[in-house]
Structures are given as C-alpha cells and as structure tokens.
Design a protein around this motif. Structure first.
Motif, PDB file in Angstrom:
ATOM      1  N   ALA A  59      22.276  -0.487   0.685  1.00  0.00           N
ATOM      2  CA  ALA A  59      21.721   0.187   1.858  1.00  0.00           C
ATOM      3  C   ALA A  59      20.991   1.468   1.445  1.00  0.00           C
ATOM      4  N   SER A  60      21.597   2.226   0.499  1.00  0.00           N
ATOM      5  CA  SER A  60      20.936   3.474   0.069  1.00  0.00           C
ATOM      6  C   SER A  60      19.633   3.179  -0.661  1.00  0.00           C
ATOM      7  N   ARG A  61      19.649   2.097  -1.451  1.00  0.00           N
ATOM      8  CA  ARG A  61      18.430   1.780  -2.201  1.00  0.00           C
ATOM      9  C   ARG A  61      17.280   1.439  -1.274  1.00  0.00           C
ATOM     10  N   ALA A  62      17.618   0.836  -0.112  1.00  0.00           N
ATOM     11  CA  ALA A  62      16.569   0.534   0.868  1.00  0.00           C
ATOM     12  C   ALA A  62      15.919   1.828   1.351  1.00  0.00           C
ATOM     13  N   VAL A  63      16.735   2.882   1.534  1.00  0.00           N
ATOM     14  CA  VAL A  63      16.184   4.175   1.971  1.00  0.00           C
ATOM     15  C   VAL A  63      15.263   4.734   0.892  1.00  0.00           C
ATOM     16  N   GLU A  64      15.747   4.728  -0.359  1.00  0.00           N
ATOM     17  CA  GLU A  64      14.936   5.253  -1.458  1.00  0.00           C
ATOM     18  C   GLU A  64      13.598   4.533  -1.551  1.00  0.00           C
ATOM     19  N   LEU A  65      13.662   3.187  -1.492  1.00  0.00           N
ATOM     20  CA  LEU A  65      12.440   2.390  -1.593  1.00  0.00           C
ATOM     21  C   LEU A  65      11.485   2.724  -0.455  1.00  0.00           C
ATOM     22  N   CYS A  66      12.039   2.873   0.749  1.00  0.00           N
ATOM     23  CA  CYS A  66      11.203   3.161   1.916  1.00  0.00           C
ATOM     24  C   CYS A  66      10.520   4.514   1.779  1.00  0.00           C
ATOM     25  N   ILE A  67      11.250   5.502   1.258  1.00  0.00           N
ATOM     26  CA  ILE A  67      10.646   6.829   1.104  1.00  0.00           C
ATOM     27  C   ILE A  67       9.482   6.753   0.122  1.00  0.00           C
ATOM     28  N   ARG A  68       9.714   6.043  -1.005  1.00  0.00           N
ATOM     29  CA  ARG A  68       8.650   5.920  -1.988  1.00  0.00           C
ATOM     30  C   ARG A  68       7.457   5.178  -1.386  1.00  0.00           C
ATOM     31  N   LEU A  69       7.776   4.109  -0.639  1.00  0.00           N
ATOM     32  CA  LEU A  69       6.740   3.276  -0.031  1.00  0.00           C
ATOM     33  C   LEU A  69       5.957   4.061   1.028  1.00  0.00           C
ATOM     34  N   ALA A  70       6.646   4.965   1.739  1.00  0.00           N
ATOM     35  CA  ALA A  70       5.998   5.697   2.835  1.00  0.00           C
ATOM     36  C   ALA A  70       4.824   6.516   2.311  1.00  0.00           C
ATOM     37  N   GLY A  71       5.034   7.229   1.200  1.00  0.00           N
ATOM     38  CA  GLY A  71       3.962   8.033   0.632  1.00  0.00           C
ATOM     39  C   GLY A  71       2.806   7.184   0.179  1.00  0.00           C
ATOM     40  N   VAL A  72       3.122   6.121  -0.573  1.00  0.00           N
ATOM     41  CA  VAL A  72       2.071   5.245  -1.094  1.00  0.00           C
ATOM     42  C   VAL A  72       1.304   4.590   0.049  1.00  0.00           C
ATOM     43  N   CYS A  73       2.032   4.162   1.086  1.00  0.00           N
ATOM     44  CA  CYS A  73       1.403   3.522   2.237  1.00  0.00           C
ATOM     45  C   CYS A  73       0.442   4.482   2.921  1.00  0.00           C
ATOM     46  N   ALA A  74       0.907   5.716   3.154  1.00  0.00           N
ATOM     47  CA  ALA A  74       0.059   6.692   3.836  1.00  0.00           C
ATOM     48  C   ALA A  74      -1.194   6.943   3.006  1.00  0.00           C
ATOM     49  N   LEU A  75      -1.030   7.096   1.683  1.00  0.00           N
ATOM     50  CA  LEU A  75      -2.177   7.349   0.804  1.00  0.00           C
ATOM     51  C   LEU A  75      -3.216   6.235   0.909  1.00  0.00           C
ATOM     52  N   TRP A  76      -2.755   4.987   0.720  1.00  0.00           N
ATOM     53  CA  TRP A  76      -3.723   3.884   0.670  1.00  0.00           C
ATOM     54  C   TRP A  76      -4.267   3.524   2.032  1.00  0.00           C
ATOM     55  N   MET A  77      -3.453   3.725   3.076  1.00  0.00           N
ATOM     56  CA  MET A  77      -3.983   3.443   4.408  1.00  0.00           C
ATOM     57  C   MET A  77      -5.019   4.492   4.796  1.00  0.00           C
ATOM     58  N   GLY A  78      -4.824   5.743   4.323  1.00  0.00           N
ATOM     59  CA  GLY A  78      -5.833   6.770   4.543  1.00  0.00           C
ATOM     60  C   GLY A  78      -7.128   6.425   3.835  1.00  0.00           C
ATOM     61  N   LEU A  79      -7.027   6.033   2.564  1.00  0.00           N
ATOM     62  CA  LEU A  79      -8.225   5.667   1.796  1.00  0.00           C
ATOM     63  C   LEU A  79      -8.903   4.442   2.411  1.00  0.00           C
ATOM     64  N   MET A  80      -8.066   3.524   2.918  1.00  0.00           N
ATOM     65  CA  MET A  80      -8.621   2.305   3.494  1.00  0.00           C
ATOM     66  C   MET A  80      -9.409   2.615   4.771  1.00  0.00           C
ATOM     67  N   GLU A  81      -8.942   3.610   5.524  1.00  0.00           N
ATOM     68  CA  GLU A  81      -9.659   3.986   6.745  1.00  0.00           C
ATOM     69  C   GLU A  81     -11.050   4.526   6.389  1.00  0.00           C
ATOM     70  N   ILE A  82     -11.124   5.285   5.275  1.00  0.00           N
ATOM     71  CA  ILE A  82     -12.437   5.765   4.816  1.00  0.00           C
ATOM     72  C   ILE A  82     -13.341   4.582   4.490  1.00  0.00           C
ATOM     73  N   MET A  83     -12.765   3.599   3.776  1.00  0.00           N
ATOM     74  CA  MET A  83     -13.557   2.423   3.406  1.00  0.00           C
ATOM     75  C   MET A  83     -14.007   1.646   4.636  1.00  0.00           C
ATOM     76  N   ARG A  84     -13.088   1.556   5.624  1.00  0.00           N
ATOM     77  CA  ARG A  84     -13.424   0.805   6.834  1.00  0.00           C
ATOM     78  C   ARG A  84     -14.600   1.474   7.556  1.00  0.00           C
ATOM     79  N   ARG A  85     -14.527   2.822   7.676  1.00  0.00           N
ATOM     80  CA  ARG A  85     -15.591   3.530   8.394  1.00  0.00           C
ATOM     81  C   ARG A  85     -16.898   3.484   7.633  1.00  0.00           C
ATOM     82  N   ALA A  86     -16.817   3.375   6.309  1.00  0.00           N
ATOM     83  CA  ALA A  86     -18.043   3.281   5.513  1.00  0.00           C
ATOM     84  C   ALA A  86     -18.633   1.871   5.603  1.00  0.00           C
ATOM     85  N   GLY A  87     -17.900   0.953   6.256  1.00  0.00           N
ATOM     86  CA  GLY A  87     -18.414  -0.404   6.453  1.00  0.00           C
ATOM     87  C   GLY A  87     -18.159  -1.339   5.284  1.00  0.00           C
ATOM     88  N   TRP A  88     -17.338  -0.894   4.325  1.00  0.00           N
ATOM     89  CA  TRP A  88     -17.133  -1.712   3.128  1.00  0.00           C
ATOM     90  C   TRP A  88     -16.245  -2.920   3.375  1.00  0.00           C
TER      91      TRP A  88
END
Lengths: 172, 196
Positions: B34-63
């Motif tokens: 159960a604790s490892r799920a929390v750790e994984l989620c925290i790590r995933l949260a940062g990476v997700c936010a980073l790439w989803m932010g970059l992806m939004e830039i790509m989407r708006r650029a029409g790529w």
C-alpha cells in the motif's frame, strides 16, 4: 553521458521552441496541461494499491522459491538455461522483482554468460503487463478489462518464448 | 481476468506465506504494498504534470493533429474504431513513439492522454473498448527499439558486451508485439460476434 541522455532535454527544447514559433503562450499552456497531472494520479491510485498489495504479498510468501524450484529443472529438460525461466513468470507481474532476479543471475553467472544474456533478452522483450494495464485502465476509471489482460499475457508468453530461442541461436 | 489474477496473487500469497510460518513478513508486505502505491503515485504525479503540460503546448501548436493525420493511415488498420484524424490517434502515435525511443517517463503520461481520448469514443464506459485493448497490448508487449535500461544494468554488472542483446531483444519484442496485435484483433472479432 551517452547520446540517449540528450533525447529528453532536446525534446523539451524542440517542444518549447516549436510552440514559440507558432505563437503559443507556452507558459500558460504548460500550466493548463499540467493541472490534470494530479487528477489522473488520483484516479490511478486505488488500482495501484490493489495491484501492489497483491504483488508484495505474493513475493513475501516465498511462492517464487517454489516456482523457481519447479521451473528450473523443466527449463533444463527443454534445453534452455533453466535458471532464467522464473523470470518469465516474474516479468509480467512485477518490474522490481524481475530486475532483482536478473541482477541475481548477473551476480551468480555473470552478465555475459548464457544465463545472463538470456535473462537480459527476456527483460527487453516485454513490459510489466499487470502494472501497465492497472495504470492505463485506472486513468480512465475502467474496472472491466475485457480481453486486455488475456491478450497482453499471451503476447508476453510469445515474447518470452521467442527470447529463449533467439538467445540460444545468438549466444548458445 | 484481472479479478482472477488478483485473487490468485493475494490469496495464494497469503496462504503460502502462512503455511511457511511467515505471518509477520506477510503483514509487513501488505502494508508495504500500500505504501509503495503512494510512493509510485507521487513520482508519477510530477512526471504526469510535466509531460501533460508539454503536451498541451504541442497540441496548441497543432502538432498532435498533424501527427494524427500523418500516421492515421497506418494506425487506422490497428484501430479501426477511431475515426481518422481524431485526437486519440495523435496521442496514441506519440505514446508509441516515446515507447520506441525508450522514453518510459514520457510514454506513460502520453498513454494516459490516449486512454482519455479513447474513453470519449467508448460506447461502454465501464469496460475497456477494442481500441483500448489493442493499445494496451502494444504497450505491454514493449515496442522499445533499444532497451537502454537493461544495457545500463549490464554495464553496471561489469559486462564487456552490454549491447550484444540489442538485436536479439528486438527480434523477441517484435514477436511479442506481432502476436499481441494478432491476438487482440482475433479477440475483437470474437467479442463483436458475441455482442451482435
């Protein structure tokens, strides 16, 4: 540092640069996209708890030792380095356990032995299927996986079997 | 299927653990999971936010739309239920590209975006659609061209030919992806027939 370390930094530069060229307000767009990061993880969380608790329980029980004892002679009988067969069972279930097992093989036989080479090829041939399915279905709150797991595990078996034969062909 | 695997791992694990007299370890393992799920989620949260932010830039650029149009033809055969030019195609192709290049960190958030897009097209929102199953199989069978992670582990273990596994691993992963794609399309036909 190898060239692969440059892939992600360069990719980020290209995205930002490309966005600027198309006159995208890059900072605002980034923030708007990043907002969803935490939400998605919140949805995945219960799926990961369920999967990781089960995987940890299975690993701690020592069931893997039984599987290792059963599979090693079977693998030898079929003419493969038997020590690597338990990896075929571990790989789809737990990424960390599979890496641990591969490193154990590296230590015991060396990374360039037939066992070490075969284990490496097996590790490179598939993903941690259960984890991947949990994360992706969790992200859209789907509980019924339809045939996704079944098809994924069949693909894993094909990849792992191929890994055994290809390794024998290349390194045997 | 997930139910069966979950029950086997959990009940099988606990039963074997208790029989072997590992009560303490089992209790610890359940909490650790159960604790490892929390750790994984925290790590995933940062990476997700980073790439989803970059992806939004790509989407708006029409790529992303451009990528969906460009690769739509090839991917349409694998995902016949997704209309041509739909944003799901763009997200799928970006996830597959990231996977091939071994950008695991980026691949997961991109794949999640793809799943969200496919969920919009899903007529049975509580069950994985045919397109999702095909996408999952392609992801779980690993389409990575160069397994950089494994090569690093081999290096660290003192291998003199860490890269020797590249070609064999590529052949093996091609086998698993090919079989996965075939199996997924066969299952798709079977479920369609049963449904109609």
């Amino acid at each position: 540092m190898s060239w692969t370390d440059l892939v992600i930094p360069l990719f980020v530069c290209v995205i930002i640069g490309g966005g600027l060229m198309k006159r995208v307000p890059v900072y605002t767009a980034f923030i708007e996209g990043a907002v969803d990061g935490l939400k998605v993880v919140g949805r995945i969380f219960p799926y990961l708890v369920a999967m990781l608790v089960a995987v940890e329980a299975f690993q701690a029980s020592g069931a893997l030792d039984w599987i290792e004892k059963a599979l090693t002679p079977l693998g030898r009988a079929l003419g493969f380095p038997g020590e690597v067969l338990p990896l075929g069972f571990l790989r789809p279930v737990s990424g960390t356990a599979a890496i641990g097992y591969m490193q154990m093989i590296f230590e015991r036989y060396g990374p360039d032995s037939i066992q070490g080479l075969t284990a490496s090829v097996m590790m490179g041939s598939t993903e941690t299927t259960l984890y991947t399915v949990s994360v992706y279905l969790g992200a859209v709150s789907i509980r019924k996986s339809s045939y996704a797991v079944k098809a994924g595990l069949i693909a894993d078996m094909a990849g792992l079997t191929a890994a055994l034969f290809v390794s024998r062909l290349f390194f045997g | 299927m997930m139910d069966i695997i979950w029950v086997i791992l959990l009940l099988g694990g606990i039963a074997i653990g208790v029989i072997s007299g590992k009560g303490t370890e089992m209790t610890q393992a359940l909490m650790d999971g159960a604790s490892r799920a929390v750790e994984l989620c925290i790590r995933l949260a940062g990476v997700c936010a980073l790439w989803m932010g970059l992806m939004e830039i790509m989407r708006r650029a029409g790529w992303i739309d451009a990528l969906a149009r460009r690769l739509g033809g090839v991917l349409h055969r694998l995902f016949p239920d997704i209309p041509k030019g739909h944003p799901a195609m763009g997200a799928i192709s970006m996830n597959l590209a990231a996977n091939m290049l071994g950008m695991g960190n980026a691949a997961t958030p991109l794949g999640i975006k793809a799943m969200e897009q496919m969920q919009r097209l899903n007529t049975t929102p509580d069950t994985a659609s045919a397109a999702m199953c095909m996408f999952l199989v392609m992801n779980t069978s690993s389409v990575q061209l160069i397994p950089t992670g494994i090569i690093n582990f081999r290096h660290a273990a003192g291998s003199t030919e860490a890269g020797a596994i590249v070609i064999p691993a590529l052949i093996a992963t091609a086998c698993s992806t090919l079989v996965g794609v075939i199996v997924a399309s066969v299952f798709r036909r079977i479920t369609r027939r049963r449904g109609s």
